[in-house]
Scaffold this motif. Structure first.
Motif, short mmCIF file in Angstrom:
data_model
loop_
_atom_site.label_atom_id
_atom_site.label_comp_id
_atom_site.label_asym_id
_atom_site.label_seq_id
_atom_site.Cartn_x
_atom_site.Cartn_y
_atom_site.Cartn_z
N ILE A 131 -3.36 -22.36 7.11
CA ILE A 131 -3.86 -23.72 7.34
C ILE A 131 -5.27 -23.67 7.95
CG2 ILE A 131 -3.54 -25.78 8.79
CD1 ILE A 131 -0.41 -25.18 8.44
N ILE A 132 -5.45 -22.80 8.94
CA ILE A 132 -6.76 -22.67 9.59
C ILE A 132 -7.83 -22.30 8.54
CG2 ILE A 132 -8.12 -21.34 11.27
CD1 ILE A 132 -5.46 -20.98 12.89
N GLN A 133 -7.49 -21.30 7.72
CA GLN A 133 -8.40 -20.83 6.67
C GLN A 133 -8.78 -21.96 5.70
OE1 GLN A 133 -9.33 -17.35 6.18
NE2 GLN A 133 -10.75 -18.16 4.64
N ARG A 134 -7.77 -22.68 5.21
CA ARG A 134 -8.03 -23.73 4.22
C ARG A 134 -8.74 -24.95 4.82
NH1 ARG A 134 -3.16 -21.70 2.62
NH2 ARG A 134 -1.95 -23.26 3.78
N TYR A 175 0.44 -17.83 18.22
CA TYR A 175 -0.86 -17.92 18.88
C TYR A 175 -1.80 -16.80 18.42
CZ TYR A 175 1.26 -21.39 22.02
OH TYR A 175 1.88 -22.50 22.53
N GLY A 176 -1.21 -15.70 17.98
CA GLY A 176 -2.01 -14.57 17.48
C GLY A 176 -2.85 -14.94 16.27
N ALA A 177 -2.43 -15.97 15.53
CA ALA A 177 -3.19 -16.41 14.35
C ALA A 177 -4.61 -16.84 14.75
CB ALA A 177 -2.47 -17.57 13.65
N LEU A 178 -4.76 -17.28 16.01
CA LEU A 178 -6.09 -17.68 16.48
C LEU A 178 -7.04 -16.49 16.46
CD1 LEU A 178 -5.31 -19.93 19.60
CD2 LEU A 178 -5.74 -20.64 17.27
N LYS A 179 -6.50 -15.32 16.79
CA LYS A 179 -7.34 -14.13 16.82
C LYS A 179 -7.68 -13.69 15.40
CE LYS A 179 -8.89 -10.50 19.28
NZ LYS A 179 -8.15 -9.34 19.73
N SER A 180 -6.68 -13.73 14.51
CA SER A 180 -6.94 -13.21 13.16
C SER A 180 -7.86 -14.14 12.36
CB SER A 180 -5.62 -12.97 12.42
OG SER A 180 -4.93 -14.20 12.27
N LYS A 181 -7.91 -15.41 12.73
CA LYS A 181 -8.77 -16.36 11.98
C LYS A 181 -10.02 -16.75 12.78
CE LYS A 181 -6.63 -16.36 8.26
NZ LYS A 181 -7.31 -15.67 7.16
N ASP A 182 -10.44 -15.85 13.64
CA ASP A 182 -11.57 -16.11 14.53
C ASP A 182 -12.78 -16.72 13.82
OD1 ASP A 182 -13.07 -15.92 16.98
OD2 ASP A 182 -14.10 -14.22 16.06
N GLY A 183 -13.09 -16.19 12.64
CA GLY A 183 -14.29 -16.64 11.90
C GLY A 183 -14.22 -18.09 11.45
N CYS A 184 -13.02 -18.66 11.43
CA CYS A 184 -12.86 -20.05 10.96
C CYS A 184 -12.73 -21.03 12.12
CB CYS A 184 -11.59 -20.18 10.11
SG CYS A 184 -11.42 -18.97 8.81
N PHE A 202 0.28 -13.89 25.26
CA PHE A 202 -1.12 -13.82 24.88
C PHE A 202 -1.59 -12.43 24.50
CE2 PHE A 202 -1.97 -17.71 27.72
CZ PHE A 202 -1.77 -18.55 26.65
N SER A 203 -0.67 -11.48 24.37
CA SER A 203 -1.18 -10.13 24.14
C SER A 203 -1.93 -10.05 22.81
CB SER A 203 -0.05 -9.11 24.19
OG SER A 203 0.92 -9.47 23.24
N ASP A 204 -1.60 -10.93 21.87
CA ASP A 204 -2.35 -10.93 20.61
C ASP A 204 -3.62 -11.77 20.71
OD1 ASP A 204 -0.27 -9.47 19.69
OD2 ASP A 204 0.62 -11.04 18.46
N LEU A 205 -3.79 -12.41 21.84
CA LEU A 205 -4.92 -13.33 21.99
C LEU A 205 -5.66 -12.98 23.27
CD1 LEU A 205 -6.24 -15.84 20.78
CD2 LEU A 205 -4.63 -17.24 22.04
N ASN A 206 -6.29 -11.80 23.27
CA ASN A 206 -6.87 -11.33 24.52
C ASN A 206 -8.33 -11.79 24.70
OD1 ASN A 206 -7.95 -9.85 22.54
ND2 ASN A 206 -7.08 -7.88 23.16
N ASN A 207 -8.75 -12.76 23.87
CA ASN A 207 -10.13 -13.24 24.01
C ASN A 207 -10.20 -14.61 24.70
OD1 ASN A 207 -8.78 -14.34 21.89
ND2 ASN A 207 -10.50 -14.38 20.47
N LEU A 208 -9.10 -15.01 25.36
CA LEU A 208 -9.08 -16.30 26.06
C LEU A 208 -9.83 -16.20 27.39
CD1 LEU A 208 -5.41 -17.68 26.06
CD2 LEU A 208 -7.38 -18.69 24.92
#
Length: 294
Positions: A131-134, A175-184, A202-208
């Motif tokens: 969804i984020i990508q599209r 919440y990890g999807a936020l990290k993988s779709k950072d560019g969008c 948040f271990s998959d989201l360590n850029n908060l």
């Protein structure tokens, strides 16, 4: 005409359109959106977190007219409209594994009706990432992701180890999807009452960036003494009359009752907005926060 106090009103647009009192936080909001991308803010309940999320939403919808007369009106020149994914976990009562699944699925289906879906996206996190990508590809603008009370499921499952583990394992990749779709992504903003350890959700989201105890954002939610005098000076005098107290006594009683929040050492005291607004609405002192917060 007496003031309209926004007690329990958490929607910025309706608050502004209906002429309720709004204590202007938009200078800080502007600073926030221009200097970082992923934020976490923890505050106690009834502190204005949902209103903050709603204000960010209106800003990213480009609704300039709602910000007339506020600090950000002078600061923002562009008012670009972004796709917004707003997840509010406040709504549900979390007592079974299905309750979290249902609310995630409901939100995902709504977003998929706007931005489409792919058959291969079978898990919550794959669907969210898709969804984020599209949303980004279809609008040409990066996506704003707002999560209100990210921790509500885990908090409600405290004492039920099994259920809490299930919620954690569901939300972590989500919440990890936020990290993988950072560019969008243009902005990710999560609020909650607690900060669950880095290892868990948040271990998959360590850029908060955690701004909960950040000096520059101390007054992002809640009301300062200066803001009371700037916005409610007249109310202080009315309250003094009603309570047969002097102006000084009223100011000191308000401070005594409601300004006990310090989110950074040696910083100004922050007044709980719910208690403060109720006091002015009823023109008497009471344990307002305690009655709803327990």
């Amino acid at each position: 005409m007496s003031k309209l106090y926004p007690i329990g009103i958490q929607n910025f647009e309706s608050l502004r359109n209906d002429g309720y009192l709004y204590v202007d936080k938009t200078r800080l909001i502007y600073q926030l959106v221009k200097t970082g991308r992923y934020y976490f803010l923890s505050r106690p309940r009834r502190f204005g977190k949902s209103l903050l999320i709603s204000t960010l939403e209106a800003y990213y919808q480009g609704k300039k007219e709602l910000f007339e007369g506020l600090a950000i009106e002078q600061l923002e020149k562009d008012w670009i409209k972004h796709p917004i994914l707003h997840l509010d976990l406040n709504i549900e009562k979390y007592d079974t594994p299905e309750s979290l699944d249902q609310i995630l699925n409901d939100n995902l289906e709504h977003w998929e009706s706007l931005y489409g879906t792919r058959p291969s996206e079978v898990s919550f996190s794959l669907r969210f990432a898709g969804i984020i990508q599209r949303a980004y590809e279809q609008t040409g603008q990066r996506v704003v992701i707002l999560v209100d009370e990210y921790d509500k499921p885990m908090l409600q499952a405290i004492g039920n180890e099994e259920l809490q583990k299930y919620y954690r394992n569901t939300l972590k990749p989500f919440y990890g999807a936020l990290k993988s779709k950072d560019g969008c992504i243009k902005l990710g903003f999560l609020t909650g009452v607690t900060k669950f350890g880095k290892v868990s959700v948040f271990s998959d989201l360590n850029n908060l960036i955690d701004i909960s105890m950040d000096e520059q954002y101390v007054e992002l939610c809640g009301i300062t003494e200066k803001e009371i005098h700037d916005n409610m000076e007249e109310d202080l005098h009315i309250l003094a009359d009603k309570q047969k107290m002097t102006y000084e006594e009223v100011c000191s009683e308000l401070k005594e009752c409601y300004d006990g929040y310090h989110f950074v050492e040696n910083s100004i005291g922050i007044y709980n907005p719910f208690s403060l607004l109720n006091t002015f609405y009823k023109m008497k002192f009471g344990s307002y926060w305690f009655e709803t917060g327990t």
